[in-house]
Design a protein around this motif. Structure first.
Motif, PDB file in Angstrom:
ATOM      1  N   MET A   6       1.134  -1.205   0.343  1.00 50.72           N
ATOM      2  CA  MET A   6      -0.246   0.064   0.103  1.00 50.72           C
ATOM      3  C   MET A   6       0.672   1.138   0.103  1.00 50.72           C
ATOM      4  O   MET A   6       0.563   1.754  -0.515  1.00 50.72           O
ATOM      5  CB  MET A   6      -0.984  -0.369   1.417  1.00 50.72           C
ATOM      6  N   LYS A   7       2.347   1.228   0.632  1.00 51.90           N
ATOM      7  CA  LYS A   7       2.896   1.902   0.955  1.00 51.90           C
ATOM      8  C   LYS A   7       3.452   2.533  -0.490  1.00 51.90           C
ATOM      9  O   LYS A   7       3.314   3.200  -1.268  1.00 51.90           O
ATOM     10  CB  LYS A   7       4.239   1.847   2.269  1.00 51.90           C
ATOM     11  N   ARG A   8       3.912   1.812  -1.257  1.00 50.77           N
ATOM     12  CA  ARG A   8       4.584   1.850  -2.884  1.00 50.77           C
ATOM     13  C   ARG A   8       3.417   2.271  -3.633  1.00 50.77           C
ATOM     14  O   ARG A   8       3.880   3.765  -4.405  1.00 50.77           O
ATOM     15  CB  ARG A   8       4.933   0.569  -3.241  1.00 50.77           C
ATOM     16  N   SER A   9       2.717   1.649  -3.469  1.00 57.58           N
ATOM     17  CA  SER A   9       0.601   2.181  -4.435  1.00 57.58           C
ATOM     18  C   SER A   9       0.571   3.671  -3.934  1.00 57.58           C
ATOM     19  O   SER A   9      -0.004   3.897  -4.582  1.00 57.58           O
ATOM     20  CB  SER A   9      -0.147   1.665  -3.953  1.00 57.58           C
ATOM     21  N   THR A  10       1.296   4.197  -2.803  1.00 51.98           N
ATOM     22  CA  THR A  10       0.468   5.822  -2.621  1.00 51.98           C
ATOM     23  C   THR A  10       1.538   6.734  -3.582  1.00 51.98           C
ATOM     24  O   THR A  10       1.013   7.593  -4.042  1.00 51.98           O
ATOM     25  CB  THR A  10       0.335   5.803  -1.154  1.00 51.98           C
ATOM     26  N   GLU A  11       2.499   5.870  -2.989  1.00 53.29           N
ATOM     27  CA  GLU A  11       3.519   6.565  -3.931  1.00 53.29           C
ATOM     28  C   GLU A  11       3.939   6.805  -5.779  1.00 53.29           C
ATOM     29  O   GLU A  11       3.534   8.076  -5.712  1.00 53.29           O
ATOM     30  CB  GLU A  11       5.444   5.900  -3.814  1.00 53.29           C
TER      31      GLU A  11
END
Length: 286
Positions: A138-143
């Motif tokens: 999720m963190k990388r998708s948010t980026e």
């Protein structure tokens, strides 16, 4: 990248991608923006599927509603004469127009909402996630969503450098794991190259070294922290760390060379590589 993320063409393509992600018929077309828009679709899918527990500030709710209403009015998405109180925001923003234009304009609102969610509650839930954690994806998708929402190459370049700093923080948490440590530094170096390339390209195209200031600031802090990794007693791979330091040195030399080329009035370089335009030496330096 088109500076207007929500242009008509992008909005229509975003609507198609949302349809496909939700089981609609497949549209046999592709656009150059698919990579960026797919990141927003993925955020929407993850938000629906994973639903992390996040307490949303009432002020954020109010601000988001005002932003969506303003966007609806600007884009011509009209609301029915009477929106029931139970309908809330969804009822107030229900389009009265139909067809392809309505879906495109609706996609604009979905995009704004997805971006706002990605940059608020969801990112707050995952911002401290590390590789291997449940919320790291999720963190990388948010980026990726932040990159898709960026309005200019300068903004995107600065974001990539911010992500490189984040990868470095993650690398510092990896202990006695050579493969994991190397993988995080690989991602960090990729973000570094992307950010430097975007900012050096802008500087060369505009013959203005201002964009290089962000590169210099990044390199100063990043070199110090990466060098500190070499002194850790539990260091996973010193040789791998030295390669990242070499990349930072190369980026610094590229920024310096571009500053000199701009100062002596050389045209934008024709040659380019992973760090962006590769300028020739000024006449007096040859």
């Amino acid at each position: 990248m088109d500076s207007d993320l929500f242009s008509r063409r992008r909005a229509e393509r975003f609507a198609q991608l949302l349809d496909e992600a939700n089981g609609g018929r497949r549209h046999h077309v592709r656009s150059r923006a698919d990579g960026e828009l797919t990141a927003l679709v993925e955020v929407s899918r993850r938000v629906t599927a994973e639903r992390p527990t996040v307490e949303v500030d009432p002020e954020f709710r109010t601000g988001l509603r005002a932003m969506l209403v303003a966007t609806a009015e600007r884009e011509g998405v009209t609301a029915p004469a009477r929106a029931g109180a139970a309908g809330g925001l969804r009822g107030a923003l229900l389009p009265a127009i139909t067809g392809r234009r309505a879906r495109a304009r609706g996609a604009i609102l979905v995009g704004v909402a997805a971006g706002a969610v990605a940059l608020s509650g969801i990112s707050a839930a995952s911002e401290n996630a590390l590789p291997g954690d449940a919320l790291y994806g999720m963190k990388r998708s948010t980026e990726r969503a932040q990159l898709a929402l960026a309005s200019s190459d300068i903004s995107r370049g600065q974001l990539f450098l911010d992500f490189a700093r984040t990868r470095l923080d993650e690398a510092a948490s990896v202990r006695d794991d050579r493969l994991g440590f190397s993988a995080v530094l690989d991602d960090m170096d990729t973000d570094t190259r992307q950010g430097v390339r975007l900012l050096t390209t802008v500087a060369a195209q505009r013959s203005d070294p201002t964009a290089l200031d962000a590169v210099d600031t990044f390199l100063a802090g990043q070199r110090r922290v990466v060098s500190g990794l070499l002194d850790r007693p539990d260091h996973a791979d010193r040789d791998r760390t030295r390669r990242s330091l070499a990349l930072l040195d190369a980026a610094g030399k590229r920024a310096d060379a571009l500053r000199e080329a701009i100062a002596c009035g050389l045209p934008a370089p024709a040659a380019s590589d992973a760090l962006g335009p590769a300028p020739a030496a000024c006449p007096g330096d040859r």
